[in-house]
Design a protein around this motif. Structure first.
Motif, mmCIF file in Angstrom:
data_model
loop_
_atom_site.group_PDB
_atom_site.id
_atom_site.type_symbol
_atom_site.label_atom_id
_atom_site.label_comp_id
_atom_site.label_asym_id
_atom_site.label_seq_id
_atom_site.Cartn_x
_atom_site.Cartn_y
_atom_site.Cartn_z
ATOM 1 N N LEU A 1 -9.839 17.528 -59.019
ATOM 2 C CA LEU A 1 -9.502 18.527 -60.027
ATOM 3 C C LEU A 1 -8.376 18.017 -60.904
ATOM 4 O O LEU A 1 -7.374 17.483 -60.398
ATOM 5 C CB LEU A 1 -9.076 19.831 -59.336
ATOM 6 C CG LEU A 1 -8.486 20.933 -60.224
ATOM 7 C CD1 LEU A 1 -9.566 21.554 -61.096
ATOM 8 C CD2 LEU A 1 -7.813 22.013 -59.373
ATOM 9 N N SER A 2 -8.516 18.151 -62.220
ATOM 10 C CA SER A 2 -7.464 17.828 -63.172
ATOM 11 C C SER A 2 -7.021 16.367 -63.024
ATOM 12 O O SER A 2 -7.838 15.461 -63.183
ATOM 13 C CB SER A 2 -6.290 18.811 -62.990
ATOM 14 O OG SER A 2 -5.372 18.706 -64.045
ATOM 15 N N GLN A 3 -5.741 16.118 -62.699
ATOM 16 C CA GLN A 3 -5.325 14.723 -62.547
ATOM 17 C C GLN A 3 -6.045 14.059 -61.375
ATOM 18 O O GLN A 3 -6.264 12.846 -61.378
ATOM 19 C CB GLN A 3 -3.809 14.614 -62.349
ATOM 20 C CG GLN A 3 -3.326 13.180 -62.540
ATOM 21 C CD GLN A 3 -1.896 12.945 -62.070
ATOM 22 O OE1 GLN A 3 -1.590 13.120 -60.895
ATOM 23 N NE2 GLN A 3 -1.044 12.556 -62.992
ATOM 24 N N GLY A 4 -6.431 14.845 -60.365
ATOM 25 C CA GLY A 4 -7.220 14.301 -59.274
ATOM 26 C C GLY A 4 -8.578 13.828 -59.738
ATOM 27 O O GLY A 4 -9.129 12.846 -59.223
ATOM 28 N N CYS A 5 -9.151 14.526 -60.730
ATOM 29 C CA CYS A 5 -10.389 14.083 -61.353
ATOM 30 C C CYS A 5 -10.154 12.776 -62.093
ATOM 31 O O CYS A 5 -10.943 11.824 -61.962
ATOM 32 C CB CYS A 5 -10.903 15.153 -62.309
ATOM 33 S SG CYS A 5 -12.306 14.652 -63.332
ATOM 34 N N ALA A 6 -9.081 12.701 -62.861
ATOM 35 C CA ALA A 6 -8.780 11.492 -63.627
ATOM 36 C C ALA A 6 -8.600 10.281 -62.721
ATOM 37 O O ALA A 6 -9.171 9.208 -62.954
ATOM 38 C CB ALA A 6 -7.518 11.716 -64.467
ATOM 39 N N ALA A 7 -7.802 10.439 -61.661
ATOM 40 C CA ALA A 7 -7.538 9.318 -60.749
ATOM 41 C C ALA A 7 -8.797 8.878 -60.018
ATOM 42 O O ALA A 7 -9.067 7.676 -59.873
ATOM 43 C CB ALA A 7 -6.451 9.720 -59.747
ATOM 44 N N SER B 1 -12.314 19.809 -64.639
ATOM 45 C CA SER B 1 -11.176 19.978 -65.566
ATOM 46 C C SER B 1 -10.356 18.699 -65.708
ATOM 47 O O SER B 1 -9.126 18.745 -65.713
ATOM 48 C CB SER B 1 -10.269 21.128 -65.089
ATOM 49 O OG SER B 1 -10.993 22.321 -64.976
ATOM 50 N N GLY B 2 -11.021 17.578 -65.833
ATOM 51 C CA GLY B 2 -10.298 16.307 -65.870
ATOM 52 C C GLY B 2 -10.598 15.458 -67.083
ATOM 53 O O GLY B 2 -11.126 15.926 -68.098
ATOM 54 N N TRP B 3 -10.229 14.196 -66.958
ATOM 55 C CA TRP B 3 -10.416 13.230 -68.036
ATOM 56 C C TRP B 3 -10.514 11.847 -67.417
ATOM 57 O O TRP B 3 -10.362 11.687 -66.207
ATOM 58 C CB TRP B 3 -9.263 13.311 -69.037
ATOM 59 C CG TRP B 3 -7.950 12.745 -68.564
ATOM 60 C CD1 TRP B 3 -7.440 11.501 -68.822
ATOM 61 C CD2 TRP B 3 -6.948 13.399 -67.752
ATOM 62 N NE1 TRP B 3 -6.202 11.341 -68.233
ATOM 63 C CE2 TRP B 3 -5.884 12.486 -67.575
ATOM 64 C CE3 TRP B 3 -6.867 14.668 -67.165
ATOM 65 C CZ2 TRP B 3 -4.752 12.808 -66.824
ATOM 66 C CZ3 TRP B 3 -5.738 14.977 -66.420
ATOM 67 C CH2 TRP B 3 -4.694 14.058 -66.257
ATOM 68 N N LEU B 4 -10.771 10.839 -68.234
ATOM 69 C CA LEU B 4 -10.831 9.460 -67.776
ATOM 70 C C LEU B 4 -9.699 8.675 -68.411
ATOM 71 O O LEU B 4 -9.679 8.489 -69.626
ATOM 72 C CB LEU B 4 -12.180 8.829 -68.140
ATOM 73 C CG LEU B 4 -12.323 7.332 -67.837
ATOM 74 C CD1 LEU B 4 -12.179 7.057 -66.345
ATOM 75 C CD2 LEU B 4 -13.662 6.816 -68.361
ATOM 76 N N PRO B 5 -8.715 8.208 -67.632
ATOM 77 C CA PRO B 5 -7.635 7.401 -68.202
ATOM 78 C C PRO B 5 -8.174 6.151 -68.889
ATOM 79 O O PRO B 5 -9.124 5.522 -68.414
ATOM 80 C CB PRO B 5 -6.794 7.028 -66.960
ATOM 81 C CG PRO B 5 -7.087 8.105 -65.968
ATOM 82 C CD PRO B 5 -8.533 8.444 -66.190
ATOM 83 N N PHE B 6 -7.583 5.812 -70.022
ATOM 84 C CA PHE B 6 -7.935 4.630 -70.803
ATOM 85 C C PHE B 6 -9.376 4.673 -71.309
ATOM 86 O O PHE B 6 -9.979 3.639 -71.594
ATOM 87 C CB PHE B 6 -7.681 3.348 -70.001
ATOM 88 C CG PHE B 6 -6.229 3.116 -69.683
ATOM 89 C CD1 PHE B 6 -5.380 2.527 -70.601
ATOM 90 C CD2 PHE B 6 -5.696 3.529 -68.465
ATOM 91 C CE1 PHE B 6 -4.029 2.329 -70.318
ATOM 92 C CE2 PHE B 6 -4.350 3.343 -68.167
ATOM 93 C CZ PHE B 6 -3.518 2.732 -69.099
#
Length: 308
Positions: free
Chosen positions: A148-154, A173-178
């Motif tokens: 979830l959120s930053q957990g999704c991103a990581a 509710s996340g994103w993909l870093p870079f």
């Protein structure tokens, strides 16, 4: 909203063996299966939270049937790890539980270098958790991860750096870093690359993300992600990406002000460009969280395809 069934009686924090650099992390919150253990689901909490807090709330969130996911999938073990306390630049370097540091979630290119060290360590940690499950007899293709959120991103970033196909991925509710960097690499390697900002594209433009990328484009984008966190690059003989066979679910609230929905859409675009099959769900009346019971229903249906 359906009422939440009680937490399974055998839920508890269990000690995870000190391998693959996991000894400096707190023991995760684990919900053991009520039947024979055949699958494992690893889910990461958001920034500032922890495994027990996120895990207890998520695992008791009921679908429209009135059952939680542990009841629907009694053969699955659920693992909710806790992030290390890391100093947050945006909070005057106050230590908080976070998988990596960042300055502004919705300005992905600004001071994005702050994320590298945490992503490197977190990726190694998550891969270590997966390896422990494999050593315990659960094949990689029977393991689902997400967050979830930053957990999704990581977890999304660590997925791209994994060498094998997993059973599935669930992101909320996340994103993909870079993501911008990877999409730029793919577009720069394409004939007639577009200057459009993938994070601001309309739904009518979504078909652009469905164009098939070449193995060379994919390998260059993936090698950027890997080398960015000091992982060994893919070999020069790369012809396919095994992990891209992992089925992916991404859910996002249209009203999310914390992590804008277009960042989730941008992650979908990159993953599809890399050859992943993505199930994308947008919840029109939802802010920054997961939707109960609608999103739990969607995750349940998604897992039914993955947990075979």
């Amino acid at each position: 909203m359906a009422s939440s069934p009680p937490l399974p009686a055998d839920s508890e924090s269990r000690e995870v063996s000190e391998k693959s650099g996991t000894r400096s992390y707190k023991d995760p919150f684990i919900v053991q299966p009520s039947g024979p253990h055949t699958h494992t689901i690893i889910l990461l909490h958001g920034r500032g939270s922890n495994g027990p807090k996120f895990g207890k709330e998520f695992i008791t969130s009921a679908s429209s049937t009135g059952k939680n996911l542990s009841e629907t999938f009694p053969f699955a073990k659920f693992i909710f790890p806790t992030a290390k306390k890391r100093r947050a630049v945006v909070f005057k370097r106050m230590p908080i539980n976070q998988w990596f540091d960042l300055y502004d979630i919705n300005r992905q290119g600004y001071r994005e270098h702050l994320s590298v060290d945490g992503l490197q360590e977190t990726t190694g940690f998550i891969h270590g958790l997966i390896e422990q499950e494999v050593q315990g007899g659960i094949a990689a293709e029977r393991i689902v991860m997400g967050g979830l959120s930053q957990g999704c991103a990581a977890s999304l970033y660590s997925l791209l750096c994994f060498n094998e196909r997993l059973g599935g991925y669930v992101g909320m509710s996340g994103w993909l870093p870079f993501a911008r960097h990877m999409q730029d690499i793919i577009e720069d390697e394409s004939e007639g690359s577009s200057e459009d900002d993938i994070f601001a594209r309309s739904d009518d433009e979504a078909s652009e993300s469905e164009k098939e990328s070449t193995p060379d484009q994919i390998s260059k984008a993936i090698n950027f992600a890997r080398e960015n966190i000091s992982h060994a690059p893919l070999s020069s003989s790369f012809t396919s990406l095994p992990v891209s066979k992992t089925l992916v679910f991404l859910g996002h609230g249209a009203l999310d002000e914390k992590v804008k929905c277009n960042l989730g859409e941008g992650a979908q675009d990159v993953l599809m460009s890399l050859g992943f099959r993505v199930t994308w769900k947008k919840y029109n009346d939802l802010g920054h969280w997961y939707s109960v019971p609608d999103e739990i229903d969607d995750i349940e249906r998604f897992l039914e395809k993955c947990l075979v």
